[in-house]
Write a protein that holds these residues in place. Sequence first.
Motif, PDB file in Angstrom:
ATOM      1  N   UNK A 134      -8.605  68.217 -58.379  1.00  0.00           N
ATOM      2  CA  UNK A 134      -7.139  68.214 -58.421  1.00  0.00           C
ATOM      3  C   UNK A 134      -6.560  69.572 -58.006  1.00  0.00           C
ATOM      4  N   UNK A 135      -7.165  70.677 -58.492  1.00  0.00           N
ATOM      5  CA  UNK A 135      -6.607  72.003 -58.246  1.00  0.00           C
ATOM      6  C   UNK A 135      -7.263  72.721 -57.074  1.00  0.00           C
ATOM      7  N   UNK A 136      -8.225  72.043 -56.439  1.00  0.00           N
ATOM      8  CA  UNK A 136      -8.874  72.574 -55.237  1.00  0.00           C
ATOM      9  C   UNK A 136      -9.469  73.971 -55.473  1.00  0.00           C
ATOM     10  N   UNK A 137     -10.329  74.038 -56.479  1.00  0.00           N
ATOM     11  CA  UNK A 137     -11.020  75.292 -56.796  1.00  0.00           C
ATOM     12  C   UNK A 137     -12.524  75.069 -56.680  1.00  0.00           C
ATOM     13  N   UNK A 138     -13.311  76.140 -56.545  1.00  0.00           N
ATOM     14  CA  UNK A 138     -14.767  75.973 -56.449  1.00  0.00           C
ATOM     15  C   UNK A 138     -15.401  75.609 -57.788  1.00  0.00           C
ATOM     16  N   UNK A 166      -4.563  80.127 -57.188  1.00  0.00           N
ATOM     17  CA  UNK A 166      -5.258  78.866 -57.420  1.00  0.00           C
ATOM     18  C   UNK A 166      -5.073  78.363 -58.846  1.00  0.00           C
ATOM     19  N   UNK A 167      -4.912  79.285 -59.795  1.00  0.00           N
ATOM     20  CA  UNK A 167      -4.697  78.903 -61.185  1.00  0.00           C
ATOM     21  C   UNK A 167      -3.293  79.304 -61.613  1.00  0.00           C
ATOM     22  N   UNK A 168      -2.654  78.445 -62.398  1.00  0.00           N
ATOM     23  CA  UNK A 168      -1.275  78.685 -62.803  1.00  0.00           C
ATOM     24  C   UNK A 168      -0.979  77.815 -64.023  1.00  0.00           C
ATOM     25  N   UNK A 169       0.203  78.005 -64.583  1.00  0.00           N
ATOM     26  CA  UNK A 169       0.619  77.180 -65.711  1.00  0.00           C
ATOM     27  C   UNK A 169       0.955  75.788 -65.192  1.00  0.00           C
ATOM     28  N   UNK A 170       0.145  74.815 -65.589  1.00  0.00           N
ATOM     29  CA  UNK A 170       0.313  73.480 -65.013  1.00  0.00           C
ATOM     30  C   UNK A 170       1.373  72.676 -65.772  1.00  0.00           C
ATOM     31  N   UNK A 171       2.029  71.790 -65.049  1.00  0.00           N
ATOM     32  CA  UNK A 171       3.049  70.938 -65.665  1.00  0.00           C
ATOM     33  C   UNK A 171       2.452  69.571 -66.011  1.00  0.00           C
ATOM     34  N   UNK A 264      -6.522  82.878 -66.260  1.00  0.00           N
ATOM     35  CA  UNK A 264      -7.415  81.854 -66.787  1.00  0.00           C
ATOM     36  C   UNK A 264      -6.593  80.692 -67.342  1.00  0.00           C
ATOM     37  N   UNK A 265      -7.091  79.478 -67.101  1.00  0.00           N
ATOM     38  CA  UNK A 265      -6.424  78.259 -67.545  1.00  0.00           C
ATOM     39  C   UNK A 265      -7.318  77.535 -68.542  1.00  0.00           C
ATOM     40  N   UNK A 266      -6.783  77.224 -69.725  1.00  0.00           N
ATOM     41  CA  UNK A 266      -7.512  76.473 -70.741  1.00  0.00           C
ATOM     42  C   UNK A 266      -6.885  75.101 -70.895  1.00  0.00           C
ATOM     43  N   UNK A 267      -7.750  74.080 -70.854  1.00  0.00           N
ATOM     44  CA  UNK A 267      -7.277  72.702 -70.989  1.00  0.00           C
ATOM     45  C   UNK A 267      -7.998  72.043 -72.160  1.00  0.00           C
TER      46      UNK A 267
END
Length: 277
Positions: A134-138, A166-171, A264-267
């Motif tokens: 979805x976020x097109x990251x490696x 590539x990383x951000x606060x996602x909606x 860094x993004x935590x889900x």
Amino acid sequence: IIQSYIKKLETTLRAYNASSQFSANDQFLAMMRLNLQQIEEKVKSSRRTEQQLQLDNNLLNTQVNKLKQERDSLYKSLKMEEAKVNKTSSASSSSLSSKSEKKDRRSQKNSGDSNERMIVETALHVIKGAIVKVMDIPTARTTMSVHFSDKPWTGSITIGNCDDGKLYKIDDKIKKQIEDKSNEIILQNIQCKIYKDLNRNEAENRFGDEMYDYYPVPAKVQILSVLEIPNVNINCTNKTLCKTTGELIGLKVGKTKFNGKKKQLTIYFTVGPDAKP
């Protein structure tokens, strides 16, 4: 000898000054008195120097003793502070340890429902694959950490080490895309292949960097087990995992956190029967 010296002195004096009223004895005594005065002055000067040195030495001893007292006092204070710090550190470590043990169920291999743990563990790889797409990251070296929450069937994954932007606060839209992609992978019931006891060089030649998280496997570990969920995720793991992705039943994305400073993004997510779409 002295008399002979005096006689020679008198002869010399007469030769230079025949009218002199001073006898050789007088001249000799005068010279001796002069020498004695000079010697006395030197002795007095030496005594004064000795007395000054003694005063200086006493002053130095006083200063040394004072410094020793200050050193002993400082050493005692440092020991007391060190004891306080060690006590506080020990208490903090104990507190952190207990908190860690309480929160990180992943490290408690023998606690809880083994089937639930296996499903949450597998879900970490499924959601990582969904985030990558979805976020097109490696895939390689972008998993910073994973975590089991206190509540069963829940966990989280932290992603980092990506290019700027590539990383951000996602909606909610991106969250829904990650959730949908995860459930698509679950619905496809893809086989989770485990390649056990691979030589490290063989594994690296076969799977490359994609099998590694951000923190590398220690160099001393030369035998690896590698998970492959085709077209989803590849990762070194020593955990017990599901045989297929369909065993997860469903996955629901929860809250997310973005650390802009660390990039860094935590889900957070829930998996299992209650998360079925």
